[in-house]
Structure formats: structure tokens, C-alpha cells
Design a protein around this motif. Structure first.
Motif, PDB file in Angstrom:
ATOM      1  N   HIS A 220       0.828  -1.209   0.000  1.00  0.00           N
ATOM      2  CA  HIS A 220       0.000   0.000   0.000  1.00  0.00           C
ATOM      3  C   HIS A 220       0.864   1.262   0.000  1.00  0.00           C
ATOM      4  CE1 HIS A 220      -3.387  -2.692   0.868  1.00  0.00           C
ATOM      5  NE2 HIS A 220      -4.166  -1.681   0.502  1.00  0.00           N
ATOM      6  N   ASP A 221       2.015   1.202   0.650  1.00  0.00           N
ATOM      7  CA  ASP A 221       2.935   2.341   0.606  1.00  0.00           C
ATOM      8  C   ASP A 221       3.436   2.570  -0.817  1.00  0.00           C
ATOM      9  OD1 ASP A 221       2.745   2.681   3.369  1.00  0.00           O
ATOM     10  OD2 ASP A 221       4.404   1.302   3.755  1.00  0.00           O
ATOM     11  N   PHE A 222       3.680   1.481  -1.538  1.00  0.00           N
ATOM     12  CA  PHE A 222       4.100   1.611  -2.940  1.00  0.00           C
ATOM     13  C   PHE A 222       2.970   2.199  -3.781  1.00  0.00           C
ATOM     14  CE2 PHE A 222       4.908  -0.612  -7.164  1.00  0.00           C
ATOM     15  CZ  PHE A 222       5.802   0.357  -7.594  1.00  0.00           C
ATOM     16  N   MET A 223       1.741   1.783  -3.520  1.00  0.00           N
ATOM     17  CA  MET A 223       0.600   2.382  -4.222  1.00  0.00           C
ATOM     18  C   MET A 223       0.575   3.891  -4.010  1.00  0.00           C
ATOM     19  SD  MET A 223      -2.471  -0.316  -3.364  1.00  0.00           S
ATOM     20  CE  MET A 223      -2.330  -2.068  -3.721  1.00  0.00           C
ATOM     21  N   TYR A 224       0.807   4.299  -2.771  1.00  0.00           N
ATOM     22  CA  TYR A 224       0.815   5.729  -2.454  1.00  0.00           C
ATOM     23  C   TYR A 224       1.897   6.461  -3.252  1.00  0.00           C
ATOM     24  CZ  TYR A 224       1.526  10.022   0.238  1.00  0.00           C
ATOM     25  OH  TYR A 224       1.687  11.329   0.604  1.00  0.00           O
ATOM     26  N   PHE A 225       3.067   5.860  -3.345  1.00  0.00           N
ATOM     27  CA  PHE A 225       4.161   6.454  -4.116  1.00  0.00           C
ATOM     28  C   PHE A 225       3.763   6.636  -5.578  1.00  0.00           C
ATOM     29  CE2 PHE A 225       7.770   5.554  -6.981  1.00  0.00           C
ATOM     30  CZ  PHE A 225       8.534   6.679  -6.734  1.00  0.00           C
ATOM     31  N   VAL A 226       3.214   5.589  -6.188  1.00  0.00           N
ATOM     32  CA  VAL A 226       2.807   5.675  -7.595  1.00  0.00           C
ATOM     33  C   VAL A 226       1.724   6.728  -7.765  1.00  0.00           C
ATOM     34  CG1 VAL A 226       1.790   4.411  -9.531  1.00  0.00           C
ATOM     35  CG2 VAL A 226       3.463   3.277  -8.055  1.00  0.00           C
ATOM     36  N   ASP A 227       0.778   6.736  -6.857  1.00  0.00           N
ATOM     37  CA  ASP A 227      -0.332   7.690  -6.904  1.00  0.00           C
ATOM     38  C   ASP A 227       0.194   9.122  -6.844  1.00  0.00           C
ATOM     39  OD1 ASP A 227      -2.941   8.545  -7.041  1.00  0.00           O
ATOM     40  OD2 ASP A 227      -3.517   7.840  -5.055  1.00  0.00           O
ATOM     41  N   CYS A 228       1.114   9.390  -5.941  1.00  0.00           N
ATOM     42  CA  CYS A 228       1.699  10.729  -5.828  1.00  0.00           C
ATOM     43  C   CYS A 228       2.426  11.116  -7.117  1.00  0.00           C
ATOM     44  CB  CYS A 228       2.664  10.790  -4.645  1.00  0.00           C
ATOM     45  SG  CYS A 228       1.868  10.737  -3.030  1.00  0.00           S
ATOM     46  N   CYS A 229       3.163  10.173  -7.677  1.00  0.00           N
ATOM     47  CA  CYS A 229       3.876  10.446  -8.926  1.00  0.00           C
ATOM     48  C   CYS A 229       2.898  10.820 -10.032  1.00  0.00           C
ATOM     49  CB  CYS A 229       4.714   9.241  -9.336  1.00  0.00           C
ATOM     50  SG  CYS A 229       6.167   8.962  -8.308  1.00  0.00           S
ATOM     51  N   HIS A 230       1.834  10.073 -10.167  1.00  0.00           N
ATOM     52  CA  HIS A 230       0.850  10.357 -11.209  1.00  0.00           C
ATOM     53  C   HIS A 230       0.204  11.720 -11.008  1.00  0.00           C
ATOM     54  CE1 HIS A 230       0.187   5.856 -12.410  1.00  0.00           C
ATOM     55  NE2 HIS A 230       1.349   6.338 -12.802  1.00  0.00           N
ATOM     56  N   GLN A 231      -0.120  12.044  -9.785  1.00  0.00           N
ATOM     57  CA  GLN A 231      -0.737  13.346  -9.532  1.00  0.00           C
ATOM     58  C   GLN A 231       0.228  14.492  -9.838  1.00  0.00           C
ATOM     59  OE1 GLN A 231      -3.198  13.582  -5.830  1.00  0.00           O
ATOM     60  NE2 GLN A 231      -2.684  11.404  -5.639  1.00  0.00           N
ATOM     61  N   ALA A 232       1.524  14.205  -9.783  1.00  0.00           N
ATOM     62  CA  ALA A 232       2.535  15.220 -10.112  1.00  0.00           C
ATOM     63  C   ALA A 232       2.942  15.164 -11.581  1.00  0.00           C
ATOM     64  CB  ALA A 232       3.766  15.021  -9.230  1.00  0.00           C
ATOM     65  N   GLY A 233       2.319  14.275 -12.365  1.00  0.00           N
ATOM     66  CA  GLY A 233       2.615  14.196 -13.790  1.00  0.00           C
ATOM     67  C   GLY A 233       3.806  13.335 -14.146  1.00  0.00           C
ATOM     68  N   ILE A 234       4.197  12.417 -13.258  1.00  0.00           N
ATOM     69  CA  ILE A 234       5.354  11.548 -13.491  1.00  0.00           C
ATOM     70  C   ILE A 234       4.889  10.106 -13.637  1.00  0.00           C
ATOM     71  CG2 ILE A 234       7.527  10.684 -12.545  1.00  0.00           C
ATOM     72  CD1 ILE A 234       7.644  13.609 -13.394  1.00  0.00           C
ATOM     73  N   GLY A 235       5.340   9.430 -14.702  1.00  0.00           N
ATOM     74  CA  GLY A 235       5.014   8.029 -14.920  1.00  0.00           C
ATOM     75  C   GLY A 235       6.006   7.107 -14.231  1.00  0.00           C
TER      76      GLY A 235
END
Length: 642
Positions: A220-235
Motif C-alpha cells: 500500500h505504501d508503494f501504491m501511495y508512491f505511484v499515486d503521488c507520482c501520477h498526480q505530479a505528472g510523473i510516470g
């Protein structure tokens, strides 16, 4: 609840056929919390076993309490425990030769931190994603027509805490993400995050294909990381290793006491090669690719070691391999597997990236299977990387004799959809850091490194740079220590970082660099053959062919006050990048004023420019379509359009 209510005979049939593409929804350990189905279900594939048991914290690791049942002769074993169980577990496998094995769950979603090896019962449900806008844009876009500047990262050595311990996903979601955004990258590529027992394998020797490594936090922590990246425009791109796996006793190797997942050994890597003639291996691996896209919203997989899968004789001595049914060396089953893999991935996720690390001249890697391609949408351009780095290490006096190393890549640049990699493999094992590869004195090394980054940015193909390369790490990469961030206290390193930031952002701003990146219409040589001066001149174009850039790269420590270059059209040209700018560590030999193209034939073109060309420098000019031209000393200005 009986097992067949959870896992149907049709699903088992599809798994055995290699066509159950979301196997992770049924195999492994699953907690069922509906009132009528309260309990925990276990499923594992162990063909030709005498018996299989589930052991763990919940039964004091006692095999007698929880015996699994095989479904017919499918090799699929199931067990339903009518209560919710938590904690650690393994499968105890009794072989037909009388051995007893303790194996981690191949489908476990979470695992113990090495050196411990048990699987952990874990539910991936419950995370509330906030990246819907990103996903919608991704699925409706064409990756080939978008900028792709990848920052390749090994999480364990990007930074370490003061006590030497690993950063957490929550730390990466702040520090790594903010850094990548500030540096102008579009994507982060992570060396494998799947569970692996040995840090020195960098993640490439996997035991838990469905387990997000416990080194950095929970799934779930990794999900949070990916989610934050996407919201910042990073794939987010993950390295993925479907070719081979490690031999550790708790892993996939010799899963029933003999070969189950593996075909043979990879002697050089000390691993087992997957057996692609077994369709259950297809279900396992294709499901794993889909798993990372579905459950973690990732944006791409960089598929490691494709060449090792394609060739039966890959790094094997004579007579240590068998020809295929046609007498050739091609691994027909692996080829068919990759074609099916990519068909399935793009059917479900049309906007993602499937990138092959393929180092040979195998044709049609990034072409669809219906034209006999492998089905990836990108391939690493290892030829460009090898030739360019070989050239950049040459002493300046020798470069004129090796000019072909710079321009040969354009003979095949559009035969595939390429990513240009300056990856981790080029700064380890005695190969030296990028900075240390460059000849000359201290200033020349940095100037040459700016040229390398400039050539990377100007050459057709998407871009990848390994961490540390962006601030000129001096020593080779070490997997067990953080990068030398203290170098940013030194002027040239800080200025080089600023240069990389500038070219990354310029790359994103200028469509000519990426919008028409896979066709000759997006590239034009102006001067490819000036080996005497070691200079390249070329033009990059967007789909609107008038939207173009002229790139000049001088690979010698010699400057020119009046260097003439042909240009594609008349008009006024503005210098938009000069790697010799003092803010980047250069000597400030610039072209600050707009330059008017003269009607002087040069390089086979009607119009040309006279420019200042600094030593060891990349200079980029852009035509200004609307400008005011002062005539005859008059103050009257007239608009011109080109």
C-alpha cells in the motif's frame, strides 16, 4: 465453502492452457470476508507432488492441520480454511521421492524482509486512488508522440538515511518525486522492486514476482508512491525479469523437487531460465505483468534480458543446447510467449509502455505480432549506446578516424521505436562513471559530458539516464551506498546538474525533439561527415515540418568564431541552448543575438548561418517564424513569416 466455488474448473483449465491472465485473483492466499464465504483460500500449482500442506503462524507451522487437495490431475492444489487467518505462511511440499520442501508462495503479495523467506498473507484492497485523470490521459494518448525522458533509479542506493538504512516509500514520494519533477524528467524507471533475497543482484534475481519488496514498506505504501507520482505528472516504469529467476531454496526453483518453472541453468548469471514450453509458466508470467498494471497502476515494464530468451544458445557453450524443430537457434516458445504477453497487455492497457532490453539485431522487436513482430512498443538502442560511449572515450586526436561511430546509428534509427539508454550497466563493473570515461583535463571532462547529454537529447529516440549521471557522479555506481550528493557543493557538478535540468525541460518544450521521433521526416542530416573537425550538424522536425531545430555538436576542444552551417529555410534563428554557457560550466562562447540566414549556399542548402562554435559544445538554434527585420537603417519594421 468448497474450493470449486472459489476456483472453477474452467479457470484451472485456462491456467493449464496458459490463458488465465489474472491468475493472481485466484492463486496464492486470499481472504474472503463476505458473510457466506468468510475464510481464507489457498491455491498453488505443484505438478507431480505426493502431498502439499499450508503451514504458518496460524497453525504453529504444523503440516498435519491444513492439507491441500489436488484438483484432478491438473497439478493445482487448493485449501479453504473457514476463518480469516493472518501472518506468515509457506507451502510444505512432499515429493514423490520422499523429500520435504518448504516453499514461499509464488503468488504472495507480500514477503518477509531478507534474510527471512516466508510469505505474508496480505490483502491489496482498500487503497483509494486519486490518479484517475492521469490514467485517462494515458489510455487515450499515443506514447510515440509524447516526450519520454526517463530517470533510472536503484532505490537502495539513490539515497540512504544517516544510519545507512533504506528510505521508505513515503520518503521517496516526497524527496525522489520532487527531485524528478524539478529536473524535468517525465518518468521514473525503478530497478526491480519484486522481492529478492540478495541486494547485490540489484533486484534482478527474483523470488517473489507478486511481492513488492519489503525493503521500502508495504504494498500500500508503494501504491501511495505511484499515486503521488501520477498526480505530479510523473510516470512509473518497472524493470521486470521474465527470463530467469534465482536458485534460492524457498523460491521457484525445483518447486516439486524437480524442474517445474525452469528449463535449464543460466551459468553466467547463476540462475534458472524459465521454461516457455510450459503453458502454466505463460499464465504465471503474463498474469504477473497484468498484475503490476492493474494493482499498482504502473505505466510500463522494461523487460530485462530479452536476448537471453530469444536464443537457445545465448551465452552457452557448443553442444550445451538443442536446436529448435526447424534446426535453428531461435527459442520459438519464448517468441510466442512474448507476442502473447504484449497482445494481452495492450488489450487491457493500450497506453502503457512495454520496453525490450534487446542487444542483438533481432528484427521487428517493436512491431506488432500480426506482422511477425515481438509486440513491444519500444526497444533499448544498445547499438547507439555502445558506439557513442566508445567514441566519447577516445582521445581527441583519434576521433577523426572513428567519426562513423557517431553517424552510423542513423542508418537504423527508424527501424524500431528506440529508447536511448545511458543506464546502470554502463557505470559499474569497472566501466567507470560517465564523467570518468571522458578524456582531457577537468574542464574538458565536464564539457565532453555536456556534449554526451546534448547528443542524447538531440538524437532520435526517447531518453534514459541512470541516477547520478545528472550531476556527474565521479566514481562508479555502488549498490550498497547512496549517491555522492555532496558533489553538488562543487561548482562544476552543480552547474552540470543545472545543464541537465535545462535540456530536459527544453526537450519537453520542443515538439521537434519527440513528436515525430520515429520517422525520417523528423530528422535531416545537414552535415553528417565532417570527421576532420569532428562536428555533427542536423535538423529535428515536429509534425509541422516548419517547427524545427538545428543542432550543432563540436566534439573537439577547438573553437570557431565564424563557422558556417547550412539551414533548412531562410529567416532569423535564435540560439536556444548553448552547453558552453557559463551557467553550465562553460567558457561563455555564445550567440546571444538573433542570426539572419544569408543566401549563401552551404551544406547543399540555399541558406546558411555564420555562428560562433565553442569547443566541446552542443548548440541548438530555432527559426523564428515571425520577426521584425530592420531594412536600410530605417526605423520602419516589416513583418515576415516563414
Amino acid at each position: 465453502m468448497n474450493s470449486m466455488e472459489f476456483l472453477s474448473s474452467e479457470e484451472i483449465y485456462l491456467y493449464n492452457r496458459g490463458e488465465l491472465y489474472k491468475s493472481y485473483t485466484k492463486f496464492g492466499a486470499h481472504i474472503l470476508e463476505e458473510d457466506s464465504k468468510l475464510g481464507t483460500h489457498f491455491v498453488v500449482w505443484v505438478p507431480n507432488a505426493a502431498a502439499v500442506h499450508v503451514v504458518g503462524d496460524f497453525n504453529d507451522w504444523c503440516a498435519a492441520q491444513n492439507t491441500m487437495a489436488e484438483v484432478g490431475t491438473t497439478g493445482v492444489w487448493t485449501l479453504f480454511i473457514p476463518e480469516i487467518v493472518r501472518g506468515l505462511y509457506k507451502f510444505e511440499i512432499h515429493t514423490k521421492t520422499g523429500d520435504v520442501l518448504l516453499k514461499s508462495d509464488p503468488f504472495a503479495f507480500c514477503s518477509e524482509l531478507r534474510p527471512l523467506t516466508a510469505s505474508r498473507i496480505y490483502s491489496l484492497e482498500g487503497y483509494q486512488w486519486l490518479d484517475q485523470d492521469w490514467i485517462l490521459r494515458r489510455e487515450t494518448s499515443q506514447p510515440k508522440e509524447k516526450p519520454l525522458a526517463i530517470y533510472e533509479v536503484h532505490l537502495g542506493s539513490w539515497r540512504r538515511k544517516v544510519d545507512g538504512s533504506f528510505y521508505h516509500w513515503l520518503d521517496f514520494a516526497e524527496e525522489l518525486l520532487n527531485y524528478v519533477v524539478s529536473m524535468g524528467y517525465t518518468h521514473i524507471e525503478l530497478l526491480p522492486v519484486m522481492e529478492h533475497p540478495y541486494d547485490g543482484s540489484w533486484g534482478y534475481q527474483v523470488t517473489g514476482y507478486y511481492s513488492c519488496s519489503s525493503r521500502y514498506g508495504t504494498p500500500h505504501d508503494f501504491m501511495y508512491f505511484v499515486d503521488c507520482c501520477h498526480q505530479a505528472g510523473i510516470g512509473i516504469i518497472l524493470d521486470w525479469v521474465p527470463g530467469h529467476f534465482c536458485k534460492d531454496a524457498h523460491g521457484l526453483g525445483k518447486f516439486n523437487g524437480s524442474s517445474v518453472y525452469e528449463k535449464d541453468e543460466h551459468a553466467q548469471w547463476g540462475t534458472y531460465n524459465f521454461n516457455f514450453s510450459k503453458t502454466e509458466v505463460w499464465s504465471f508470467l503474463i498474469s504477473n505483468a497484468v498484475f503490476w498494471f492493474e494493482k499498482f497502476h504502473i505505466d510500463g515494464l522494461r523487460v530485462d534480458g530479452v536476448s537471453s530468451m530469444l536464443y537457445l544458445d545465448f551465452e552457452k557453450p557448443d553442444k550445451a543446447w538443442e536446436h529448435n524443430s526447424y534446426g535453428g537457434r531461435e527459442n520459438l516458445q519464448a517468441i510466442a510467449f512474448m507476442q502473447r504477453l504484449n497482445e494481452v497487455v495492450f488489450q487491457h492497457y493500450p497506453g502503457v509502455l512495454m520496453i525490450a532490453e534487446e542487444s542483438t539485431a533481432w528484427p521487428l522487436v517493436s512491431y506488432p505480432p500480426y506482422v511477425n513482430g515481438l509486440g513491444y512498443n519500444y526497444k533499448w538502442n544498445m547499438g547507439w549506446m555502445n558506439d557513442t560511449l566508445r567514441y566519447m572515450q577516445l582521445d581527441f586526436s583519434r576521433r577523426k578516424d572513428y567519426h562513423h561511430l557517431l553517424n552510423f546509428s542513423l542508418t537504423y534509427a527508424f527501424s524500431e521505436n528506440f529508447v536511448l539508454p545511458l543506464s546502470h550497466d554502463e557505470v559499474v563493473h569497472g566501466k567507470r562513471s560517465l564523467l570518468e570515461k571522458i578524456p582531457g583535463d577537468y574542464w574538458q571532462k565536464f564539457a565532453g559530458l555536456r556534449n554526451l547529454a546534448g547528443y542524447l537529447m538531440g538524437h532520435p529516440g526517447k531518453k534514459l539516464m541512470f541516477m547520478g549521471g545528472e550531476f556527474a557522479q565521479f566514481i562508479e555506481w555502488r549498490h550498497d551506498a547512496g549517491l555522492d550528493w555532496l558533489l553538488l557543493d562543487y561548482d562544476l557538478h552543480k552547474k552540470y546538474q543545472e545543464y541537465v535540468r535545462r535540456i530536459n525541460k527544453l526537450y519537453q518544450q520542443e515538439k521537434a525533439f519527440w513528436e515525430n521521433d520515429h520517422d525520417w521526416s523528423g530528422f535531416e542530416w545537414i552535415d553528417a561527415d565532417n570527421n576532420g573537425q569532428s562536428i555533427l550538424v542536423f535538423c529535428r522536425r515536429a509534425k509541422n515540418l516548419h517547427d524545427c531545430l538545428v543542432v550543432v555538436i563540436n566534439f573537439q576542444p577547438v573553437s570557431y568564431e565564424n563557422f558556417r552551417i547550412g539551414v533548412p529555410q531562410r529567416g532569423i534563428y535564435q540560439e536556444i541552448l548553448n552547453s558552453d554557457n557559463e551557467r553550465f560550466g562553460g567558457s561563455n562562447h555564445l550567440n546571444p543575438a538573433p542570426l539572419v540566414a544569408e543566401k549563401v549556399k552551404w551544406h547543399g542548402r540555399i541558406f546558411s548561418l555564420r555562428i560562433k562554435l565553442p569547443p566541446l559544445a552542443t548548440v541548438i538554434f530555432k527559426p523564428q517564424y515571425k520577426y521584425k527585420l530592420r531594412r536600410g537603417g530605417s526605423n520602419v519594421c516589416k513583418q515576415r513569416k516563414f
